[in-house]
Design a protein around this motif. Structure first.
Motif, PDB file in Angstrom:
ATOM      1  N   ALA A 161       0.171 -30.489  75.472  1.00 32.27           N
ATOM      2  CA  ALA A 161      -0.435 -29.537  76.399  1.00 32.27           C
ATOM      3  C   ALA A 161      -1.464 -28.679  75.677  1.00 32.27           C
ATOM      4  N   VAL A 162      -2.514 -28.305  76.419  1.00 29.83           N
ATOM      5  CA  VAL A 162      -3.552 -27.390  75.940  1.00 29.83           C
ATOM      6  C   VAL A 162      -3.568 -26.198  76.881  1.00 29.83           C
ATOM      7  N   TYR A 163      -3.625 -24.975  76.322  1.00 34.04           N
ATOM      8  CA  TYR A 163      -3.567 -23.749  77.115  1.00 34.04           C
ATOM      9  C   TYR A 163      -4.683 -22.810  76.680  1.00 34.04           C
ATOM     10  N   ILE A 164      -5.360 -22.200  77.665  1.00 40.14           N
ATOM     11  CA  ILE A 164      -6.366 -21.171  77.366  1.00 40.14           C
ATOM     12  C   ILE A 164      -6.141 -19.969  78.273  1.00 40.14           C
ATOM     13  N   ASN A 165      -6.569 -18.792  77.793  1.00 40.59           N
ATOM     14  CA  ASN A 165      -6.377 -17.542  78.529  1.00 40.59           C
ATOM     15  C   ASN A 165      -7.519 -16.591  78.177  1.00 40.59           C
ATOM     16  N   ALA A 166      -8.068 -15.917  79.212  1.00 42.10           N
ATOM     17  CA  ALA A 166      -9.151 -14.951  78.982  1.00 42.10           C
ATOM     18  C   ALA A 166      -9.160 -13.929  80.113  1.00 42.10           C
ATOM     19  N   PHE A 167      -9.792 -12.800  79.853  1.00 44.26           N
ATOM     20  CA  PHE A 167     -10.050 -11.806  80.895  1.00 44.26           C
ATOM     21  C   PHE A 167     -11.449 -12.083  81.437  1.00 44.26           C
ATOM     22  N   ILE A 168     -11.529 -12.419  82.721  1.00 47.05           N
ATOM     23  CA  ILE A 168     -12.821 -12.735  83.334  1.00 47.05           C
ATOM     24  C   ILE A 168     -12.945 -12.003  84.665  1.00 47.05           C
ATOM     25  N   ASP A 169     -14.182 -11.713  85.064  1.00 53.19           N
ATOM     26  CA  ASP A 169     -14.369 -11.094  86.375  1.00 53.19           C
ATOM     27  C   ASP A 169     -15.489 -11.722  87.189  1.00 53.19           C
ATOM     28  N   SER A 170     -16.243 -12.659  86.600  1.00 51.75           N
ATOM     29  CA  SER A 170     -17.329 -13.319  87.320  1.00 51.75           C
ATOM     30  C   SER A 170     -17.827 -14.495  86.475  1.00 51.75           C
ATOM     31  N   ILE A 171     -18.922 -15.088  86.896  1.00 50.78           N
ATOM     32  CA  ILE A 171     -19.559 -16.149  86.118  1.00 50.78           C
ATOM     33  C   ILE A 171     -20.068 -15.540  84.813  1.00 50.78           C
ATOM     34  N   GLY A 172     -19.885 -16.256  83.709  1.00 45.48           N
ATOM     35  CA  GLY A 172     -20.366 -15.764  82.422  1.00 45.48           C
ATOM     36  C   GLY A 172     -19.555 -16.305  81.264  1.00 45.48           C
ATOM     37  N   LEU A 173     -19.892 -15.855  80.053  1.00 50.25           N
ATOM     38  CA  LEU A 173     -19.252 -16.277  78.815  1.00 50.25           C
ATOM     39  C   LEU A 173     -18.276 -15.189  78.359  1.00 50.25           C
ATOM     40  N   TYR A 174     -17.029 -15.584  78.032  1.00 48.47           N
ATOM     41  CA  TYR A 174     -15.985 -14.633  77.661  1.00 48.47           C
ATOM     42  C   TYR A 174     -15.243 -15.127  76.423  1.00 48.47           C
ATOM     43  N   PRO A 175     -14.800 -14.212  75.561  1.00 47.88           N
ATOM     44  CA  PRO A 175     -13.959 -14.631  74.434  1.00 47.88           C
ATOM     45  C   PRO A 175     -12.570 -15.020  74.939  1.00 47.88           C
ATOM     46  N   LEU A 176     -11.989 -16.031  74.322  1.00 40.69           N
ATOM     47  CA  LEU A 176     -10.614 -16.395  74.667  1.00 40.69           C
ATOM     48  C   LEU A 176      -9.668 -15.357  74.080  1.00 40.69           C
ATOM     49  N   GLU A 177      -8.733 -14.924  74.885  1.00 42.27           N
ATOM     50  CA  GLU A 177      -7.694 -14.002  74.420  1.00 42.27           C
ATOM     51  C   GLU A 177      -6.541 -14.773  73.788  1.00 42.27           C
ATOM     52  N   ALA A 178      -6.312 -15.987  74.288  1.00 38.80           N
ATOM     53  CA  ALA A 178      -5.239 -16.827  73.761  1.00 38.80           C
ATOM     54  C   ALA A 178      -5.636 -18.283  73.942  1.00 38.80           C
ATOM     55  N   GLY A 179      -5.133 -19.099  73.064  1.00 36.45           N
ATOM     56  CA  GLY A 179      -5.288 -20.540  73.138  1.00 36.45           C
ATOM     57  C   GLY A 179      -4.123 -21.152  72.399  1.00 36.45           C
ATOM     58  N   GLN A 180      -3.570 -22.207  72.950  1.00 32.13           N
ATOM     59  CA  GLN A 180      -2.414 -22.844  72.322  1.00 32.13           C
ATOM     60  C   GLN A 180      -2.478 -24.347  72.515  1.00 32.13           C
ATOM     61  N   TYR A 181      -1.789 -25.040  71.631  1.00 30.71           N
ATOM     62  CA  TYR A 181      -1.615 -26.481  71.751  1.00 30.71           C
ATOM     63  C   TYR A 181      -0.180 -26.792  71.383  1.00 30.71           C
ATOM     64  N   ASP A 182       0.457 -27.629  72.187  1.00 27.20           N
ATOM     65  CA  ASP A 182       1.812 -28.108  71.920  1.00 27.20           C
ATOM     66  C   ASP A 182       1.785 -29.620  71.905  1.00 27.20           C
ATOM     67  N   ASP A 183       2.341 -30.220  70.868  1.00 24.13           N
ATOM     68  CA  ASP A 183       2.568 -31.665  70.852  1.00 24.13           C
ATOM     69  C   ASP A 183       4.055 -31.856  70.633  1.00 24.13           C
ATOM     70  N   PHE A 184       4.754 -32.243  71.689  1.00 21.45           N
ATOM     71  CA  PHE A 184       6.200 -32.333  71.646  1.00 21.45           C
ATOM     72  C   PHE A 184       6.689 -33.543  70.872  1.00 21.45           C
ATOM     73  N   ASN A 185       5.766 -34.358  70.346  1.00 28.49           N
ATOM     74  CA  ASN A 185       6.129 -35.496  69.505  1.00 28.49           C
ATOM     75  C   ASN A 185       6.048 -35.164  68.018  1.00 28.49           C
ATOM     76  N   LEU A 186       5.498 -34.010  67.661  1.00 26.84           N
ATOM     77  CA  LEU A 186       5.373 -33.641  66.250  1.00 26.84           C
ATOM     78  C   LEU A 186       6.689 -33.099  65.717  1.00 26.84           C
ATOM     79  N   GLU A 187       7.115 -33.603  64.583  1.00 26.97           N
ATOM     80  CA  GLU A 187       8.354 -33.113  63.973  1.00 26.97           C
ATOM     81  C   GLU A 187       8.191 -31.709  63.410  1.00 26.97           C
ATOM     82  N   CYS A 188       6.965 -31.335  63.018  1.00 29.48           N
ATOM     83  CA  CYS A 188       6.736 -30.034  62.394  1.00 29.48           C
ATOM     84  C   CYS A 188       6.590 -28.912  63.421  1.00 29.48           C
TER      85      CYS A 188
END
Length: 182
Positions: free
Chosen positions: A96-123
């Protein structure tokens, strides 16, 4: 009798030889699964797409129903929080890929959070995701935010790290077109 002894020896020896292999014989290797040649086009009409490149390899949902491959997300009009997660659990993938940001309209915003999960990785386990590298250029560009039709569309990129796995993931060419009412 001699043939039965040879057959019995063979039947006992083969499983022992398999045990010496580095990889299980019947496990699907993600690298051998055909990846899509192209990412879906960038659209702004609520097409239900979520795709990107992870370290140069195309990543996108692989079809199927909600449990196999889905997009989960929302935009909260009061708090201006936008979050979106693309999941795939099919064809040998479970990530899974996850992104999160504070946005209020069309435009460019910094990501507040981003994550990746690979449930097949042992680590990695469920509570131990890849997280944003804060010094990287992590952003989301909103191309359409239609609050009447509940559609949010855009592009994104980010860099994620995981200390335990020792990896850095470069997510580029991200795109999404999501109808959060459906």
């Amino acid at each position: 009798m001699k043939n039965k002894f040879l057959l019995l020896t063979w039947l006992l020896a083969v499983p022992l030889l398999w045990g010496g292999c580095d990889k299980p014989l019947f496990k699907t290797d993600e690298a051998s699964i055909a990846q899509p040649d192209e990412l879906p086009p960038i659209t702004t009409t609520g097409e239900g797409t979520f795709a990107c490149k992870i370290n140069g390899v195309n990543w996108q949902r692989c079809g199927g129903g909600f449990l196999q491959s889905s997009i989960i997300g929302e935009w909260h009009p009061v708090y201006k929080i936008f979050s979106l997660q693309g999941l795939r659990s099919c064809e040998g993938f479970d990530d899974a890929v996850y992104i999160n940001a504070f946005i209020d309209s069309i435009g460019l915003y910094p990501l507040e959070a981003g994550q990746y999960d690979d449930f097949n990785l042992e680590c990695q386990d469920v509570l131990d995701q890849y997280f944003l590298l804060e010094t990287a250029d992590n952003w989301v560009e909103i191309l359409n935010l239609n609050t009447d039709e509940f559609i949010v569309s855009g592009t994104f990129q980010c860099t994620l790290v995981h200390e335990g796995c020792g990896d850095t993931l470069f997510i580029t060419d991200g795109r999404f077109d999501y109808d959060w009412a459906n």
